[in-house]
Design a protein around this motif. Structure first.
Motif, PDB file in Angstrom:
ATOM      1  N   ALA A   1       0.835  -1.194   0.000  1.00 40.48           N
ATOM      2  CA  ALA A   1       0.000   0.000   0.000  1.00 40.48           C
ATOM      3  C   ALA A   1       0.875   1.251   0.000  1.00 40.48           C
ATOM      4  CB  ALA A   1      -0.918  -0.003   1.221  1.00 40.48           C
ATOM      5  N   GLU A   2       2.017   1.190   0.673  1.00 40.46           N
ATOM      6  CA  GLU A   2       2.919   2.344   0.740  1.00 40.46           C
ATOM      7  C   GLU A   2       3.735   2.516  -0.538  1.00 40.46           C
ATOM      8  OE1 GLU A   2       6.404   4.156   3.658  1.00 40.46           O
ATOM      9  OE2 GLU A   2       5.711   2.109   3.965  1.00 40.46           O
ATOM     10  N   PHE A   3       4.202   1.415  -1.123  1.00 42.69           N
ATOM     11  CA  PHE A   3       5.056   1.451  -2.316  1.00 42.69           C
ATOM     12  C   PHE A   3       4.294   0.832  -3.489  1.00 42.69           C
ATOM     13  CE2 PHE A   3       8.055   1.594   1.180  1.00 42.69           C
ATOM     14  CZ  PHE A   3       8.966   2.555   0.767  1.00 42.69           C
ATOM     15  N   ARG A   4       3.493   1.620  -4.158  1.00 40.32           N
ATOM     16  CA  ARG A   4       2.635   1.091  -5.214  1.00 40.32           C
ATOM     17  C   ARG A   4       3.010   1.573  -6.611  1.00 40.32           C
ATOM     18  NH1 ARG A   4      -2.443   1.697  -2.921  1.00 40.32           N
ATOM     19  NH2 ARG A   4      -3.389   0.962  -4.814  1.00 40.32           N
ATOM     20  N   PHE A   5       3.879   2.583  -6.735  1.00 42.88           N
ATOM     21  CA  PHE A   5       4.266   3.137  -8.032  1.00 42.88           C
ATOM     22  C   PHE A   5       5.590   2.519  -8.454  1.00 42.88           C
ATOM     23  CE2 PHE A   5       1.619   6.114  -5.777  1.00 42.88           C
ATOM     24  CZ  PHE A   5       0.626   6.343  -6.710  1.00 42.88           C
TER      25      PHE A   5
ATOM     26  N   PHE B   1      11.803  -4.765 -10.950  1.00 41.47           N
ATOM     27  CA  PHE B   1      10.745  -3.832 -10.615  1.00 41.47           C
ATOM     28  C   PHE B   1      11.245  -3.062  -9.395  1.00 41.47           C
ATOM     29  CE2 PHE B   1       8.064  -6.724 -12.980  1.00 41.47           C
ATOM     30  CZ  PHE B   1       7.084  -5.900 -13.515  1.00 41.47           C
ATOM     31  N   THR B   2      11.153  -1.742  -9.428  1.00 48.77           N
ATOM     32  CA  THR B   2      11.467  -0.920  -8.261  1.00 48.77           C
ATOM     33  C   THR B   2      10.207  -0.142  -7.933  1.00 48.77           C
ATOM     34  OG1 THR B   2      13.761  -0.733  -8.986  1.00 48.77           O
ATOM     35  CG2 THR B   2      13.024   0.816  -7.298  1.00 48.77           C
ATOM     36  N   TYR B   3       9.823  -0.151  -6.657  1.00 47.44           N
ATOM     37  CA  TYR B   3       8.572   0.449  -6.209  1.00 47.44           C
ATOM     38  C   TYR B   3       8.845   1.714  -5.402  1.00 47.44           C
ATOM     39  CZ  TYR B   3       6.809  -3.976  -7.766  1.00 47.44           C
ATOM     40  OH  TYR B   3       6.506  -5.060  -8.540  1.00 47.44           O
TER      41      TYR B   3
END
Length: 174
Positions: A13-17, A27-29
């Motif tokens: 929820a905090e790192f979604r982009f 993938f880096t969030y």
């Protein structure tokens, strides 16, 4: 005082982009689309040598809206309830390495705490709350049948499965 981490290797929820770097298969969030976009130039520039590597067109960015989540988790029964072939009373196989069995479903990723969600995120959050409320109702109904005249013998098992689904929905909101 510890510094807050800026990226994650996993969505939440905090790192979604995210940015997906095809070259490295990573993938880096990020917390915000602005942080993601600020990092994008460095990712793209690594594809430039004497000229552009055509794989640069495979770099993508986006927002995670759902993640595969365990549902209907059933904990391994005590050993005395598993026969010599590894089967429990419900006919479920339990290998020695199995602590639980479950299914997976793609469930919505809720907005991060404190987010002033965009309208579409607010709609997603509303749908998420509705999904939780519906599962609470299913869970309560299942428990109300246990041991009663309408229990067909699997009421307790069904109630536990509904409880576990509710737990997973709530855990996915963290």
């Amino acid at each position: 005082m510890s510094e807050q981490k800026k990226t994650s290797d996993f969505p939440s929820a905090e790192f979604r982009f995210f940015i997906y770097d095809h070259c490295n298969g990573d993938f880096t969030y990020y917390r915000t689309p602005e942080e993601r976009d600020a990092a994008s130039d460095a990712v793209i520039q690594q594809y430039l040598d004497d000229g552009w590597d055509e794989d640069v067109e495979l770099v993508v960015a986006g927002e995670v809206t759902a993640v595969a989540t365990k549902v209907n988790v059933i904990e391994r029964p005590p050993e005395d309830q598993i026969d010599d072939e590894g089967m429990d009373e419900d006919g479920r196989f339990w290998g020695e390495e199995h602590d639980y069995c479950c299914n997976y479903e793609l469930l919505p990723l809720p907005a991060a705490p404190g987010d002033t969600a965009a309208p579409e995120q607010a709609e997603q959050q509303s749908a998420w709350v509705e999904q939780i409320m519906e599962q609470v109702q299913v869970f309560a109904s299942a428990w109300s049948l246990v041991g009663g005249p309408f229990d067909t013998g699997d009421g307790l098992k069904q109630a536990k499965e509904e409880k576990e689904l509710l737990r997973k929905l709530l855990e996915a909101s963290r």
